[in-house]
Scaffold this motif. Structure first.
Motif, PDB file in Angstrom:
ATOM      1  N   GLU A   1       0.814  -1.224   0.000  1.00  0.00           N
ATOM      2  CA  GLU A   1       0.000   0.000   0.000  1.00  0.00           C
ATOM      3  C   GLU A   1       0.842   1.266   0.000  1.00  0.00           C
ATOM      4  N   SER A   2       2.003   1.255   0.696  1.00  0.00           N
ATOM      5  CA  SER A   2       2.774   2.500   0.751  1.00  0.00           C
ATOM      6  C   SER A   2       4.168   2.296   0.166  1.00  0.00           C
ATOM      7  N   VAL A   3       4.719   3.386  -0.352  1.00  0.00           N
ATOM      8  CA  VAL A   3       6.048   3.329  -0.960  1.00  0.00           C
ATOM      9  C   VAL A   3       7.087   3.213   0.145  1.00  0.00           C
ATOM     10  N   PHE A   4       8.089   2.385  -0.058  1.00  0.00           N
ATOM     11  CA  PHE A   4       9.166   2.272   0.924  1.00  0.00           C
ATOM     12  C   PHE A   4      10.221   3.341   0.633  1.00  0.00           C
ATOM     13  N   GLU A   5      10.359   4.327   1.548  1.00  0.00           N
ATOM     14  CA  GLU A   5      11.353   5.393   1.372  1.00  0.00           C
ATOM     15  C   GLU A   5      12.583   5.011   2.183  1.00  0.00           C
TER      16      GLU A   5
ATOM     17  N   ARG B   1       5.817  -9.732  -3.978  1.00  0.00           N
ATOM     18  CA  ARG B   1       6.159  -8.910  -2.805  1.00  0.00           C
ATOM     19  C   ARG B   1       7.654  -8.671  -2.732  1.00  0.00           C
ATOM     20  N   GLN B   2       7.996  -7.517  -2.183  1.00  0.00           N
ATOM     21  CA  GLN B   2       9.398  -7.105  -2.134  1.00  0.00           C
ATOM     22  C   GLN B   2       9.928  -7.276  -0.717  1.00  0.00           C
ATOM     23  N   SER B   3      11.102  -7.881  -0.611  1.00  0.00           N
ATOM     24  CA  SER B   3      11.712  -7.983   0.721  1.00  0.00           C
ATOM     25  C   SER B   3      13.140  -7.451   0.670  1.00  0.00           C
ATOM     26  N   TYR B   4      13.591  -6.902   1.788  1.00  0.00           N
ATOM     27  CA  TYR B   4      14.961  -6.385   1.881  1.00  0.00           C
ATOM     28  C   TYR B   4      15.606  -6.895   3.153  1.00  0.00           C
TER      29      TYR B   4
END
Ligand code: PHE
Length: 371
Positions: free
Chosen positions: A294-298, A330-333
């Motif tokens: 839902e929200s951009v990861f800054e 999905r993106q993971s870091y």
């Protein structure tokens, strides 16, 4: 910050902006490193100011408060409303109209309005940024401006030549004291100058960018300076970059150190080579998470939380893994946080506590799912 005229969506600015200044940053306001006798930044300031004042007289300011309006920091410098440098992820805001200056150019308009034709403004500047040995959210700059009266009838090319020779002299003779120093000029972009250039010097085997400069946009002079048809130049120099090279200081955080093993090495405003003292042991902790759809990861919001909780105990943060789930998308870091104190050995329990608080805060504020 001005490398390209990137635009960001307007919606970022439509809502009210609230204060995003953590205590680790507000604590730095008023520390006055530039004013502290023998501090390397004070020595670099004196080298610059005395060289330029030996050529002609510049009004020098080194103690202006870093809180400025968005007009001073951006609008007066013709920085577009949707320029990336205004983003709250890049800039510290007190509220929608007031920021911690991101550059000393924020003082151009007030000095020009006062009809001052030659000035140097030294000051602490603030930008939300990555964390490593050369990046720190607080750094120092000097702004230099010189305006020539319209009666002198100078062309933009003549003003640019004057600027280039002034700066070459400053860097070769005033700062590095090396008449042979190799310098090259590279085209650049700043909204407030045209043409704009960056100077690079060949230092210890690499081209090092030391300053940005250019001929002041006529519109800025027309809006602020009494002599509307005057023409002038401006430059901005990052002082840590220069001081790190001159004194061989390997880590930007050292400038903030109160450790006598650091401070006592600098006396009589002399340029000496910093002798590293033994470092206390480092310790790293990883943090992995899924970002929210839902929200951009800054990334800067993430760094800021780490900096706020870990303060100067955080030596660096690096991304060690970046993974997109092939099915769900999905993106993971995974980021590695390196902890080290410049002053003492850290306790395991203390690092565990910091790491725990960072995990809690990022998962809450940035809506991340910790892994
Ligand atoms: N303010 C610019 C920066 O911070 C530097 C600059 C100053 C460039 C004056 C041109 C003229 O990057």
């Amino acid at each position: 910050m001005f490398s390209a005229p990137h635009l960001v969506p307007r919606r970022l600015f439509s809502s009210q902006i609230c204060c995003n200044i953590p205590s680790s940053i507000s604590d730095k306001i008023g520390r006055g490193l530039l004013l502290r006798a023998n501090h390397p930044l004070n020595t670099v300031k004196n080298l610059i100011s005395s060289h330029l004042n030996s050529i002609e007289s510049f009004k020098v300011e080194d103690n202006l408060h870093p809180k400025v309006s968005t007009l001073q920091c951006f609008d007066d410098l013709l920085i577009p409303k949707d320029h990336v440098s205004r983003k709250p992820s890049d800039t510290f805001y007190f509220d929608s109209n007031q920021v911690l200056r991101t550059h000393t150019s924020a003082h151009q308009s007030q000095f020009l309005s006062a009809g001052i034709s030659s000035f140097l403004v030294f000051g602490d500047c603030y930008r939300r940024d990555a964390i490593d040995s050369t990046h720190y959210p607080v750094f120092h700059q000097v702004e230099g401006v010189k305006v020539f009266a319209s009666g002198q009838n100078l062309s933009s090319a003549q003003v640019l030549d004057h600027l280039k020779s002034t700066l070459e002299g400053l860097i070769r003779f005033g700062i590095f004291k090396d008449p042979e120093l190799k310098i090259r000029w590279v085209d650049a972009y700043f909204p407030f100058t045209n043409p704009s250039l960056e100077m690079e010097v060949w230092y210890q085997g690499e081209w090092l960018e030391v300053l940005g400069c250019g001929v002041i946009q006529p519109e800025i002079i027309q809006r602020h300076y009494p002599d509307k048809n005057a023409i002038g130049w401006a430059f901005g120099i990052g002082l840590e970059r220069i001081a790190m090279r001159l004194f061989n200081i390997p880590d930007i955080r050292l400038f903030w150190s109160e450790d006598p093993r650091f401070l006592s090495q600098f006396t009589n405003s002399e340029i000496v080579q910093f002798q590293p003292f033994s470092k206390f042991p480092a310790c790293f902790k990883d943090i992995s998470f899924w970002t929210s759809n839902e929200s951009v990861f800054e990334e800067n919001d993430f760094y800021s939380i780490i900096r706020d909780i870990g303060g100067d105990l955080v030596e660096s943060v690096e991304m060690v893994d970046d993974f997109k789930h092939p099915k769900t998308g999905r993106q993971s870091y995974c980021f590695r946080i390196n902890y080290r104190s410049m002053e003492r050995s850290l306790l395991n329990s203390e690092i565990d506590d910091l790491q725990f608080r960072i995990r809690e805060k990022v998962s809450e504020d940035l809506h991340l799912e910790l892994r």
